[in-house]
Design an enzyme around this catalytic site. Structure first.
Site, PDB file in Angstrom:
ATOM      1  N   HIS A  44      13.771 -15.760  -6.921  1.00 28.23           N
ATOM      2  CA  HIS A  44      14.742 -15.477  -7.885  1.00 28.23           C
ATOM      3  C   HIS A  44      16.005 -16.481  -7.601  1.00 28.23           C
ATOM      4  CE1 HIS A  44      12.558 -11.344  -8.995  1.00 28.23           C
ATOM      5  NE2 HIS A  44      11.759 -12.482  -9.186  1.00 28.23           N
ATOM      6  N   HIS A  81       9.849  -5.890 -18.657  1.00 26.90           N
ATOM      7  CA  HIS A  81      10.769  -6.664 -17.722  1.00 26.90           C
ATOM      8  C   HIS A  81      10.906  -7.964 -18.493  1.00 26.90           C
ATOM      9  CE1 HIS A  81       7.207  -9.684 -17.181  1.00 26.90           C
ATOM     10  NE2 HIS A  81       6.576  -8.798 -16.908  1.00 26.90           N
ATOM     11  N   ASP A  89       9.764  -7.542  20.697  1.00 24.77           N
ATOM     12  CA  ASP A  89       9.368  -8.815  21.076  1.00 24.77           C
ATOM     13  C   ASP A  89       8.724  -9.331  20.119  1.00 24.77           C
ATOM     14  OD1 ASP A  89      10.684  -8.259  23.607  1.00 24.77           O
ATOM     15  OD2 ASP A  89       8.613  -7.659  24.558  1.00 24.77           O
ATOM     16  N   GLU A  92       7.270 -15.882 -18.041  1.00 24.76           N
ATOM     17  CA  GLU A  92       6.577 -14.946 -17.599  1.00 24.76           C
ATOM     18  C   GLU A  92       6.249 -13.779 -18.384  1.00 24.76           C
ATOM     19  OE1 GLU A  92       7.478 -12.886 -13.912  1.00 24.76           O
ATOM     20  OE2 GLU A  92       8.924 -14.403 -13.613  1.00 24.76           O
ATOM     21  N   TYR A 117       1.458  -4.530 -20.179  1.00 27.26           N
ATOM     22  CA  TYR A 117       0.972  -3.735 -19.297  1.00 27.26           C
ATOM     23  C   TYR A 117       0.557  -2.175 -20.020  1.00 27.26           C
ATOM     24  CZ  TYR A 117       3.158  -7.137 -16.925  1.00 27.26           C
ATOM     25  OH  TYR A 117       3.779  -8.376 -16.308  1.00 27.26           O
ATOM     26  N   GLU A 169       2.422 -16.601 -16.126  1.00 26.98           N
ATOM     27  CA  GLU A 169       3.608 -17.068 -15.512  1.00 26.98           C
ATOM     28  C   GLU A 169       3.561 -18.578 -15.152  1.00 26.98           C
ATOM     29  OE1 GLU A 169       5.076 -15.340 -11.906  1.00 26.98           O
ATOM     30  OE2 GLU A 169       7.186 -15.942 -12.361  1.00 26.98           O
ATOM     31  N   ASP A 208      -0.209 -12.640  -8.729  1.00 26.49           N
ATOM     32  CA  ASP A 208       1.159 -13.546  -8.754  1.00 26.49           C
ATOM     33  C   ASP A 208       1.254 -13.865  -7.655  1.00 26.49           C
ATOM     34  OD1 ASP A 208       3.532 -14.005  -9.181  1.00 26.49           O
ATOM     35  OD2 ASP A 208       4.477 -11.996 -10.278  1.00 26.49           O
ATOM     36  N   ASP A 240       5.949 -20.009  -8.432  1.00 26.71           N
ATOM     37  CA  ASP A 240       5.915 -18.759  -8.895  1.00 26.71           C
ATOM     38  C   ASP A 240       4.735 -18.480 -10.044  1.00 26.71           C
ATOM     39  OD1 ASP A 240       6.112 -16.167  -9.427  1.00 26.71           O
ATOM     40  OD2 ASP A 240       8.448 -16.100  -9.896  1.00 26.71           O
ATOM     41  N   ARG A 291      -0.358 -10.596 -17.057  1.00 26.60           N
ATOM     42  CA  ARG A 291       0.882 -11.361 -16.984  1.00 26.60           C
ATOM     43  C   ARG A 291       0.604 -13.009 -16.830  1.00 26.60           C
ATOM     44  NH1 ARG A 291       3.337  -8.789 -13.503  1.00 26.60           N
ATOM     45  NH2 ARG A 291       3.231 -10.112 -11.652  1.00 26.60           N
ATOM     46  N   HIS A 333      13.312 -15.955 -14.725  1.00 27.60           N
ATOM     47  CA  HIS A 333      14.313 -16.134 -13.795  1.00 27.60           C
ATOM     48  C   HIS A 333      14.656 -17.599 -13.353  1.00 27.60           C
ATOM     49  CE1 HIS A 333      11.171 -16.135 -10.695  1.00 27.60           C
ATOM     50  NE2 HIS A 333      10.840 -15.219 -11.349  1.00 27.60           N
ATOM     51  N   HIS A 370       5.071  -4.357  -9.202  1.00 30.55           N
ATOM     52  CA  HIS A 370       5.399  -5.081  -7.614  1.00 30.55           C
ATOM     53  C   HIS A 370       4.213  -4.550  -6.574  1.00 30.55           C
ATOM     54  CE1 HIS A 370       9.865  -5.425  -8.792  1.00 30.55           C
ATOM     55  NE2 HIS A 370       9.189  -6.429  -9.133  1.00 30.55           N
TER      56      HIS A 370
HETATM   57  N1  GLY Z   1       6.703 -13.235  -8.358  1.00 32.53           N
HETATM   58  C1  GLY Z   1       8.168 -12.800  -8.454  1.00 32.53           C
HETATM   59  C2  GLY Z   1       8.322 -12.882  -9.827  1.00 32.53           C
HETATM   60  O1  GLY Z   1       7.523 -13.243 -10.801  1.00 32.53           O
HETATM   61  O2  GLY Z   1       9.377 -12.657 -10.246  1.00 32.53           O
HETATM   62 MN    MN Z   2       8.573 -14.740 -11.496  1.00 31.42          MN
HETATM   63 MN    MN Z   3       5.695 -14.320 -10.110  1.00 30.65          MN
END
Ligand code: GLY
Ligand code: MN
Ligand code: MN
Length: 440
Positions: free
Chosen positions: A364, A353, A43, A387, A391, A410, A263, A274, A408, A357, A246
């Site tokens: 994304h 990474h 529900d 970004e 690490y 970004e 983030d 972002d 990071r 993006h 993540h």
């Molecule tokens: N917060 C998602 C990324 O930075 O790609």
């Molecule tokens: Mn991002």
């Molecule tokens: Mn991000």
């Protein structure tokens, strides 16, 4: 209920996109359903989020809606949506109903969504091409195939079924990749709300507070600023948690002497922001933290400098990697020449990474990164994140003072005719600016 005059003002923006889609398809019919409502548990539903493609072409946010665009000499767009329902509106709130939706949103035709199965075979009849997206929702796929079979069953009556089926996302992805003035305006406002949220979080952070308390500050500012939701689950990662890319538990206590990586970005009227900022919990960078921070900041500056029209998609990433590789060698974390560290991928122990993006209706966002095997060239109106990060997990060859530093930085960057516009500059980013802001 949203002010109808605002929607009416916006209607031509969406109508123009539908016209462009029809022109790109040339001949045939496109079917674009919105997203289904999704149950969370008994529900209880997840907050509803419309499909990005559907919204891009309609501005219409009610569930159970389907857009049909018919291309050709006389293009037209048809909306199927929920009927007016006084009883349901008492429980769930206003719904437009087909007639008002057509008038306010500027469709050529509209029908109750309950008539979709009955009407689609006729709409598909004698169309040379069907543009849809198949493969992401099985019940929807079965429905579309059912309509096609209903058309095919009429061949002896001289009715032709579409010969070609193509993926409507190919055209729409390309359209969504270059933002128009309306989209850039919303993205600037989304970015502004998110930068305010990051500033609030910086001021709120202190030893002993929990990551979720800081997350609450972000969420407060998102909603307070008028954003409907976070664009993705916020990462609020103190100390070693920042090395989990993540990390979303957000349940640890913050320690003096640790960094805090956040983030987080809001979604405003469908558009994502972002942003990542990393700062010291106690407001003052240690020497080792500052060293790594300045390195990531320099990598980001080098990457942003590559965000100019005509640049390759990959140029910002290459620039960031070169600066990071140089710095990692300088700090004794990688060995050999810059070229060797890049070629061998040695830097990936600390930077695993990519540098960004596309950003838009989806965090994304839609759009190809390569075309015909070559990286896409940046064009005015494209929006991307930049970004880079670093690490450093504890391990062999890692000096103790660098261990568990995760950083990071970004920003959201729009390509302009002459260079770029950083949409998220208002969130403090230099060591001096962060420390000054946190001092209050
Ligand atoms: N917060 C998602 C990324 O930075 O790609
Ligand atoms: Mn991002
Ligand atoms: Mn991000």
């Amino acid at each position: 209920m949203t002010d109808l005059s605002i929607i009416a003002r916006m209607a031509p923006v969406y109508a123009e996109r539908r016209a462009r889609l029809a022109a790109r398809i040339k001949r045939g019919i496109a079917i674009i359903p919105t997203a289904p409502e999704r149950a969370r548990n008994r529900d209880s539903h997840y907050p509803y989020r419309y499909d990005s493609y559907f919204y891009y072409l309609t501005g219409f946010i009610e569930p159970e809606s389907v857009l049909v665009v018919i291309a050709g000499d006389q293009p037209k767009s048809v909306l199927f949506c929920r009927d007016k329902d006084v009883e349901r509106e008492i429980w769930d709130g206003f719904r437009y109903g087909p007639q008002q939706a057509r008038e306010v949103f500027g469709f050529d035709e509209s029908h109750p969504v309950g008539e979709l199965d009955a009407r689609m075979p006729d709409l598909l009849a004698n169309q040379p091409q069907l543009c849809c997206h198949l493969g992401s929702d099985e019940p929807w796929d079965a429905r579309v195939l059912g309509w096609l079979n209903a058309v095919r069953a009429q061949v002896r009556n001289g009715v032709a079924a579409p010969e070609a089926i193509s993926d409507v996302r190919t055209v729409l992805d390309d359209m969504r990749l270059v933002k128009d003035a309306h989209e850039l305006d919303v993205m600037r406002r989304a970015a502004q709300i998110s930068t305010t949220a990051h500033k609030r979080a910086m001021r709120a952070a202190a030893p002993g507070r929990a990551e979720y308390e800081i997350e609450a500050e972000l969420l407060h500012e998102f909603r307070h600023g008028g954003a409907q939701a976070p664009a993705y689950t916020s990462i609020v990662a103190g100390g070693a948690n920042a090395c989990v890319l993540h990390y979303v538990q957000n349940d640890a206590r913050l320690n003096a002497g640790d960094l805090l990586l956040i983030d987080a970005g809001c979604e405003l009227d469908g558009y994502a922001s972002d942003i990542t900022r990393t700062f010291p919990v106690n407001g003052k960078f240690s020497a080792a933290q500052r060293d790594i921070y300045q390195l990531v900041l320099a990598a980001q500056a080098a990457a942003i400098a590559e965000v100019v029209p005509g640049s390759s998609w990959n140029a910002p990433h290459d620039a960031a990697v070169r600066v990071l590789a140089q710095g990692l060698i300088g700090f004794g974390l990688c060995q050999g020449s810059v070229d060797k560290v890049i070629e061998s991928g040695d830097y990936r122990q600390f930077y695993m990474h990519r540098t960004g993006h596309w950003l838009g209706l989806d965090v994304h966002d839609a759009g190809e990164y390569k075309r015909d095997g070559a990286w896409r060239k940046l064009e005015p109106g494209m929006v991307l994140t930049v970004e880079p990060g670093c690490y450093i997990r504890p391990g062999a060859g890692v000096p103790a003072h660098f261990a568990n530093i995760g950083i990071r930085i970004e920003d959201d960057v729009a390509v302009t005719a002459t260079g770029n516009e950083v949409l998220t500059l208002a969130a403090p980013k230099t060591v001096a600016d962060i420390e000054a802001w946190m001092r209050g």
